[in-house]
Write an enzyme that holds these catalytic residues in place. Structure first.
Site, short mmCIF file in Angstrom:
data_model
loop_
_atom_site.label_atom_id
_atom_site.label_comp_id
_atom_site.label_asym_id
_atom_site.label_seq_id
_atom_site.Cartn_x
_atom_site.Cartn_y
_atom_site.Cartn_z
N ILE A 166 41.15 29.00 40.13
CA ILE A 166 39.85 30.12 40.97
C ILE A 166 39.24 30.26 40.65
O ILE A 166 38.25 30.58 40.57
CB ILE A 166 41.96 31.05 40.63
CG1 ILE A 166 42.43 31.08 41.18
CG2 ILE A 166 40.79 32.71 41.32
CD1 ILE A 166 43.42 30.95 42.39
N GLY A 167 38.71 30.02 39.14
CA GLY A 167 37.57 29.83 38.63
C GLY A 167 36.54 28.96 39.10
O GLY A 167 34.95 30.14 39.54
N GLU B 92 37.26 32.93 31.37
CA GLU B 92 38.23 33.01 30.27
C GLU B 92 38.87 32.20 31.06
O GLU B 92 39.75 32.52 31.70
CB GLU B 92 38.37 34.24 29.96
CG GLU B 92 36.88 35.10 29.06
CD GLU B 92 37.11 34.10 27.80
OE1 GLU B 92 37.78 33.68 26.99
OE2 GLU B 92 35.79 34.05 27.79
N GLY C 162 41.05 33.81 33.97
CA GLY C 162 42.24 33.23 34.61
C GLY C 162 42.51 31.67 34.72
O GLY C 162 42.17 31.31 33.60
N SER C 163 43.15 31.07 35.75
CA SER C 163 42.95 29.58 35.98
C SER C 163 41.52 28.74 36.01
O SER C 163 41.36 29.67 36.99
CB SER C 163 44.18 29.15 36.83
OG SER C 163 43.27 29.43 38.54
N SER C 164 41.17 27.57 35.86
CA SER C 164 40.59 26.51 36.19
C SER C 164 40.56 26.61 37.66
O SER C 164 38.77 26.77 38.14
CB SER C 164 40.80 25.51 35.36
OG SER C 164 40.95 25.52 34.14
#
Lengths: 512, 484
Positions: free
Chosen positions: A228-229, A246, A224-226
């Site tokens: 939320i990462g 990822e 997903g997105s950075s």
């Protein structure tokens, strides 16, 4: 009867109220809300299955993998249909980029699992602790969590699950709620085909994900997105849970004037608009080329775009739509920004009702504009022109490390410099995105684009602990190992060091 | 603190500029630094043994064996292997992608942070640095303030041997660590406790910085006395050497506790006594071979563990303590209560609980009930038990019939799992620890398949489906028009 109804409005009212209460309760019971206790129970149950050894054996793993294959074989039309509902994805993209890739991934795992599971022997000669032998044993981590994304909901859910199962873990999958038809189809099919004592799907959004993240997992795999990462990794830190993230980024495409422009344009188009309409983590995000060459690039792109999607691309069935109105508005805003809107050289049409934006090319938007500051994830392609192609390195280096970086050229020296100095998850020369489909290349990011990798054996490794095992015998026990530490022992040690540093350890550990 | 913040900012800026210049990428530069590390340790051997004695009371032989010699060997291995490690690895691509080629190259992360621990302050600082340097990174080291003399020596000596625009040392405690962790690093390597490990990982999460955490745990030692009765003397010696001969049990891979069958317990204890005496004489405190407890705070922690009256009652050997000299005698306990603190936290000291079981097979369940340790040691020749241990327990590593030496074996990855850590290093794994494995694929502009491109039709769909399945014969039929 009619008379009694007309004469009893009060009882009608009571009836209506009772019915509505009944309906409310029924709906509540049917649509059970996922709560904290459910998350705990789920993990406890899966941990029990894991501790009981359900997932460890080769047979179980292969059976589950083969069931996943059956899902691909028996339910492709439903999958294609769900993807069309969620994303307007063309049948070919669904069949090829989701189902076919999954089939290959499963087949590879089934074929190679025995090899993957076998311990790695460590060469005896490299051991300074001879007489001894050593090996590296692969063991599952335990109970793992896979959180997937909305743009390739089947591929990005099942591919990591393939890794988790091959490695012998119990796994919980949380598909993205932004692709609801796919999410519910995944839940239905996985429950129907796989061993639900060890493999489960939890549907939901932020609330459910937060509840899941409070649990202790042995690994978390997130796509997903950075933004939320970071949240995922922070939650993982509380339990010292290792993660694979990822993520994404702005994957640049550098085009050299010596390239075959027709093929270059076709590959860029196929990799951008042909992959979920630019909504893919490895989509070409923006182009870098020289001022001189740029008009030719634009012409080539226009020509091939028309060949692929016709004169009226908004009507073409061969492109996914924008996933939802939030993302549509996000992309619209990018196009409407001052100093950006007047840089459109192709496309730019939008239809909010149909959630469609035409393939759009822009030239030399400001480098600090929104469209050049965040990952586009859509059908907009900015071209940034440079005086000299070598300036591309500075542009790329000034931005966060992307997931992919692309270069089209015949110049060997440029290829080498690019491969060596551009830091990205992966680099492809003279093509776009294909490295995703190669199981012998690790697929993952670096820096803002992520950490860890998967595909092929890398998936198996991502969900395994590689345990070092040393077998020692009782032969040889040098006094030099033990106290009391006389100056004599020290002198001996030092003498050994000066003669041969490697000898010292053979002595200490019993072979001299 | 403002001055410290300024120092950190400046250091980071300089290291980033150095990395951007490409200097650290050259194999020659890396080798020069590795040679300099070896030279530095050789030249400063006496000073290093001195500070290890000052900080931890380590005997120079122990210091040399566990730290200095180890570092020199590690740097030598890296020097000898670097040419091999930097070579890109070719990947075989499926036929479908012909004539494309693929490979994986190891690329340095960039600017990395190494935070080391106080118990092996020289080796736990330099060994990760050797990995970072071999991989071509710039690196900043913060050694532990609990070993202040070692930290100061490193801070003073490293700049005169190594490239100080690329390799830097900062001294300080938690407040300095906090400042460091507010910055973005390309990788963080931490050795220490699980509690601090969580803080490090949470700080790293803010910047999506990958981490390697070398933590600890209670490393159990199983003694299957039935199968190793012939070699029991060796068993006891090895365990004793590992527990009391290396930093007084203050090591992440120390033997934490022993599991043995009830019937053998008293014989076992009787065997330990003469071995301990042979190591340290009648008065271990005066032997000069017992490292001291690192600080008063840690001493008081151990004191508290032992002062639990039920634990006191279980002492069968040793037990004396001297707060002024920070000395704890090599101590053995027999069956302290399983709910006592000493049986629930990593001991990190020279106290050895012996836990008895009815049957040694129960050791598996016992170990599983605790967090995954960094190492499991098992003295047994019973193949069935070995298999059970390997397949039913989880730990960073397992060593059969010895203790601690897996650390010396640089062909083996060294790292934890679960509570004992994530990531690994030593040997080639150190190089990989500080490298991003970047995939590089090159396609050909000469050949092109129409089927790759829209507009989509049934022919293209069938073509790609067959191509993916590598059903080449059917593919040929399709192209010849012989397949619908």
């Amino acid at each position: 009867d009619q008379t009694s109804k007309e004469n009893n409005p009060a009882s009608l009212g009571i009836l209506a109220r009772s019915l509505s209460v009944f309906a409310y309760v029924s709906v509540y019971v049917m649509v059970k809300v996922f709560q904290a206790a459910d998350a705990t129970d789920l993990v406890t149950e899966l941990r029990r299955s894991f501790d009981d050894g359900v997932t460890r054996g080769y047979e179980w793993r292969v059976t589950q993998l083969k069931k996943l294959l059956l899902i691909c074989d028996n339910h492709e039309p439903e999958i294609v249909s769900a993807l069309h509902d969620d994303l307007g994805k063309p049948e070919l993209e669904s069949s090829v980029y989701e189902v076919a890739l999954l089939r290959n991934s499963i087949n590879l795992a089934v074929q190679q699992l025995k090899d993957w599971m076998a311990p790695d022997k460590v060469a005896k000669t490299s051991l300074t602790t001879f007489p001894a032998s050593a090996e590296i044993v692969y063991e599952p981590l335990g109970v793992v969590l896979v959180i997937s994304a909305w743009n390739y909901p089947f591929l990005l859910s099942i591919d990591p699950v393939i890794g988790a199962i091959s490695a012998g873990n119990a796994v919980v999958l949380k598909p993205s709620e932004l692709a609801p038809a796919s999410s519910s189809l995944l839940a239905k099919l996985l429950e129907q085909y796989l061993d639900s004592s060890a493999v489960r799907v939890v549907e939901g959004a932020v609330t459910e994900t937060t509840l899941l993240l409070e649990q202790k997992w042995d690994k978390i795999f997130y796509t997903g997105s950075s933004r939320i990462g970071r949240i995922i990794m922070m939650a993982a830190a509380k339990h010292l849970t290792p993660v694979v993230l990822e993520l994404g980024g702005k994957s640049p495409v550098v085009i050299d004037s010596d390239t075959n422009l027709k093929i270059t344009a076709k590959r860029i188009i196929a990799g951008k608009w042909g992959c979920n309409n630019g909504q893919a983590c490895i989509s070409p995000d923006y182009i870098l080329t020289t001022k001189e060459f740029s008009p030719k690039v634009i012409d080539a792109l226009k020509q091939e775009l028309e060949a692929f999607y016709g004169k009226n691309p908004m009507e073409s069935k061969d492109m996914s739509r924008i996933v939802n109105s939030n993302h549509f508005d996000r992309l619209s805003k990018m196009l409407e920004e001052k100093e950006v809107s007047d840089k459109i050289v192709y496309g730019g049409q939008k239809n909010r009702d149909k959630l469609k934006i035409a393939p759009t090319i822009l030239v030399d938007v400001p480098l600090d504009s929104q469209i050049m500051s965040e990952e586009i994830f859509g059908p907009l392609l900015p071209i940034i022109t440079l005086n000299k192609l070598e300036e591309c390195f500075d542009v790329i280096r000034s931005r966060p490390k992307p997931l992919g970086a692309y270069l089209f050229t015949q110049n060997q020296k440029l290829k080498e410099r690019f491969a060596l100095t551009v830091s990205a998850g992966g680099i492809v020369v003279n093509d776009i995105a294909v490295h995703l489909a190669v199981p012998t290349l690790p697929f993952g990011g670096v820096g803002e684009s992520g950490m860890g990798s998967y595909h092929g054996k890398f998936s198996f490794d991502a969900f395994s602990h590689k345990k070092a095992v040393l077998y020692k015998s009782f032969i040889g026990d040098a006094a030099i190992r033990y106290p009391p530490y006389s100056t004599g022992k020290l002198r001996l040690l030092k003498a050994l060091v000066n003669s041969n540093i490697l000898e010292i350890f053979r002595v200490i550990l019993g072979l001299s | 603190m403002e001055a410290m913040k300024e120092t950190v900012d400046q250091s980071l800026r300089e290291m980033r500029d150095t990395f951007a210049s490409g200097r650290t990428r050259s194999v020659k530069w890396r080798k020069t630094q590795l040679e300099a590390i070896i030279e530095m340790v050789k030249d400063n051997e006496d000073k290093m043994c001195d500070v290890l004695f000052q900080d931890l009371g380590k005997h120079s032989t122990e210091a040399f064996r566990d730290e200095l010699g180890f570092v020199m060997r590690s740097a030598t291995t890296a020097l000898n292997s670097l040419d091999k490690w930097v070579v890109p690895r070719k990947s075989n691509l499926p036929l479908l992608f012909y004539p494309a080629t693929g490979k994986v190259i190891s690329e340095p992360y960039g600017t990395v942070l190494v935070l080391s621990s106080w118990n092996f302050p020289i080796s736990l600082s330099l060994d990760p640095m050797i990995g970072a340097i071999s991989a071509g990174n710039t690196v900043l080291l913060k050694a532990s303030e609990l070993s202040p003399n070692a930290s100061a020596l490193l801070a003073k000596t490293i700049p005169s041997y190594l490239d100080n625009k690329a390799i830097k040392v900062i001294e300080g405690g938690p407040d300095v660590a906090t400042i460091l962790l507010q910055h973005q690093w390309d990788k963080i390597f931490f050795t220490g406790s699980p509690r601090i490990g969580k803080i490090i990982m949470a700080a790293a999460a803010e910047h999506l910085t990958p981490v390697t955490l070398e933590l600890g745990g209670k490393c159990p030692t199983i003694i299957d006395h039935h199968s190793v009765s012939k070699d029991m003397k060796s068993v006891v010696k090895r365990i004793s050497g590992g527990k009391w001969g290396s930093c007084s049990g203050q090591a992440c891979i120390s033997v934490d506790y022993v599991l043995v069958e009830q019937s053998f317990a008293s014989s076992l204890i009787e065997m330990f006594k003469p071995v301990i005496k042979s190591f340290f004489g009648e008065n271990p405190k005066e032997s000069g071979c017992v490292a001291r407890i690192v600080t008063k705070k840690h001493f008081q922690r151990l004191s508290r563990l032992l002062n639990d009256p039920r634990v006191q009652a279980s002492i069968v050997y040793g037990g004396s303590m001297d707060e002024e000299k920070l000395y704890v005698e090599p101590t053995i306990l027999l069956n302290p209560p399983l709910d006592s603190e000493i049986m629930n936290e990593e001991i990190f000291g020279p106290v050895l609980p012996i836990i008895t079981l009815r049957d040694i097979q129960e050791s598996i369940g016992f170990i599983k009930s605790k967090p995954k340790p960094l190492a499991i040691y098992a003295f047994t020749k019973d193949e069935k038990l070995k298999t059970r241990i390997l397949s039913e327990t989880s730990s960073g590593s397992v060593t059969f019939n010895d203790v601690m030496i897996q650390y010396m074996c640089d062909a083996l990855p060294f790292g934890g799992v679960g509570e004992s850590g994530m990531g690994r290093y030593h040997g080639k794994y150190s190089f990989e620890c500080f490298s991003h494995e970047k995939a590089i694929m090159e396609g050909s502009l000469a050949m092109d398949l129409e089927a790759r491109y829209p507009p989509w039709n049934n022919f293209k769909l069938t073509f790609i489906r067959l191509a993916f399945r590598e059903a080449y014969f059917k593919l040929v039929l399709l192209m010849l028009g012989l397949k619908r």
